[in-house]
Design an enzyme around this catalytic site. Structure first.
Site: not given
Length: 493
Positions: A333, A406, A235, A238
């Protein structure tokens, strides 16, 4: 009046629609757009702001003049996908000293946001090139009836240097070019345990880089190989994922004793930027062609998703080699609504496998004070079926562990603290170093690495061996209390 926009090389032609949602049709960045009061026809003056996003990872699709003190800013949606409008990155120049303005970012596609919890954009300028977060008291996030009840993020700013160019962004940018410069500098060091190769090319012919980090004798074709695979930036918006990834790499190629032991026992394969086109174009979630690549792991197309296809092929090939034990896959991420670092894992019927999967994040808690095990969760949501974690969790055998790592776009809370601590580029990188160090704790715990060299050196100081080791309460290293805690969690030695 607002001068016309022009096309720039890194984006497509810009169009502005009507009030019925035309901002969703914006597909180009503003290019040296001077915004002056309506009806003004004289020579441009200081204070008639000039906006630009025609640069790598830039994103700003439109600017509306509200008053000399206020401007509405429209995020350009991801290329070929109007659903995603989150990342912004633009410059402002031709300012007047002491000029105070309010910028309203008016077309976010997400409703939930860390802006509700104190997050603020980052800024730098020509004379102050280090990114800083704006003061949280100058940032407001609210639902606005004037913009189809979209959520709006407004921030106040006072320009103080007339000759400076100011740059504002959603989070600290980490561009494709920055990665290429970093990897080139690593190559120039001629490290015997680092190999860089081009695994493939993106649709726009950008490099898909693969790093292999291990001691060379570990690459003997006849030797059994324990392998850890990491990827980041599937992504593109990010960007904290790139700082974490660089922290992992910096640690693994360093002379830190832990890194040396890991290189003796494990092969690390790292793809630092899975979506280089999306990063270059300033997208938030999608590739050049509008695909969320992290939903296409099951059947990636070699022409539509070439980078994903190349990585999947490599992993499948390695998994079929009986001499390779693919132990970990971790995809990095950033998260837009939660604090701290945390992980997502998979759900299994075998209770022992469930327990074993929880070991690595529990160990990471002990090395990284900003990592939260309480935020870590194990799930099998249908919507996540095409992600790397879910697909590879089903493909690899039960000795492999697949996680999404994350990290918050904004901040972290440490144990016992009452206020969030905003992340910086350095603290994102530090989390990456702590992730790398945790692999040794994991392998020692499982008796896969037996080594008597001292390992409890504070991992946040990779390049310095002079700091005090195992300071009380710093969260690094394990003492008797930590070992008791491990026993209570069911972690076997």
């Amino acid at each position: 009046m607002i001068q016309s926009k022009t096309k720039c090389e890194s984006s497509f032609k810009s169009t502005v629609g009507s009030d019925t949602g035309g901002e969703d049709a914006l597909v180009g960045n503003v290019n040296k757009l001077m915004v002056s009061p309506p009806g003004y026809s004289g020579a441009p003056r200081k204070g008639h702001l000039v906006f630009d996003a025609c640069f790598e990872s830039g994103n700003l699709g439109r600017v509306d003049y509200i008053s000399e003190f206020e401007f509405d800013l429209f995020i350009r949606p991801d290329t070929c996908n109007p659903r995603f409008r989150v990342w912004f990155n633009f410059t402002v120049e031709n300012v007047r000293e002491t000029q105070r303005v309010i910028f309203n970012v008016v077309n976010f596609s997400k409703t939930k946001s860390l802006y509700r919890d104190g997050m603020s954009p980052v800024v730098k300028s020509t004379s102050r090139p280090k990114w800083q977060r704006l003061p949280a008291k100058n940032v407001y996030y609210y639902r606005c009836p004037d913009h189809r009840r979209n959520y709006v993020m407004s921030f106040a700013f006072c320009f103080d240097q007339e000759d400076d160019v100011y740059q504002f962004a959603y989070c600290y940018p980490y561009t494709y070019s920055r990665l290429q410069h970093y990897l080139a500098s690593l190559e120039r060091r001629n490290l015997p345990y680092l190999q860089r190769e081009q695994l493939g090319l993106s649709v726009q012919q950008r490099r898909l880089d693969l790093l292999t980090i291990t001691n060379s004798d570990h690459l003997n074709p006849e030797r059994e190989k324990k392998l850890v695979f990491l990827s980041a930036r599937v992504h593109p918006g990010e960007s904290p994922a790139s700082f974490i990834c660089q922290g992992v790499i910096d640690f693994l190629v360093s002379q830190h004793p832990v890194a040396q032991i890991l290189r003796d026992h494990v092969i690390f394969k790292i793809v630092p930027m899975l979506n280089p086109d999306g990063v270059y174009l300033g997208n938030y979630r999608c590739s050049l062609m509008g695909f969320d690549l992290n939903r296409h792991w099951q059947d990636p197309s070699p022409w539509a998703h070439p980078t994903l296809h190349a990585v999947k092929q490599l992993i499948v090939q390695m998994n079929q080699d009986p001499r390779v034990s693919l132990e970990f896959y971790i995809d990095v991420h950033a998260h837009s609504t939660m604090l701290n670092g945390f992980m997502y894992g998979n759900v299994f019927e075998d209770e022992e496998r469930v327990q074993r999967q929880a070991v690595f994040p529990r160990l990471l808690c002990q090395n990284a004070p900003d990592f939260s095990f309480s935020n870590t969760s194990f799930n099998q949501d249908v919507v996540k079926a095409g992600t790397g974690r879910r697909f590879l969790g089903g493909l690899l055998d039960d000795t492999s562990y697949c996680y999404t790592l994350e990290v918050s776009f904004y901040s972290y809370m440490t144990a016992g603290s009452t206020a969030p601590v905003p992340y910086t580029e350095e603290t994102y990188t530090k989390l990456g170093r702590n992730v790398a160090r945790t692999f040794l704790d994991y392998y020692k715990l499982n008796n896969l690495i037996k080594d008597n060299r001292p390992i409890h050196i504070e991992s946040s100081e990779v390049m310095s061996q002079t700091s005090n080791v195992n300071r009380k309460g710093n969260g690094f290293g394990r003492d008797a209390a930590d070992r008791e805690k491990e026993k209570s969690m069911g972690i076997r030695h």
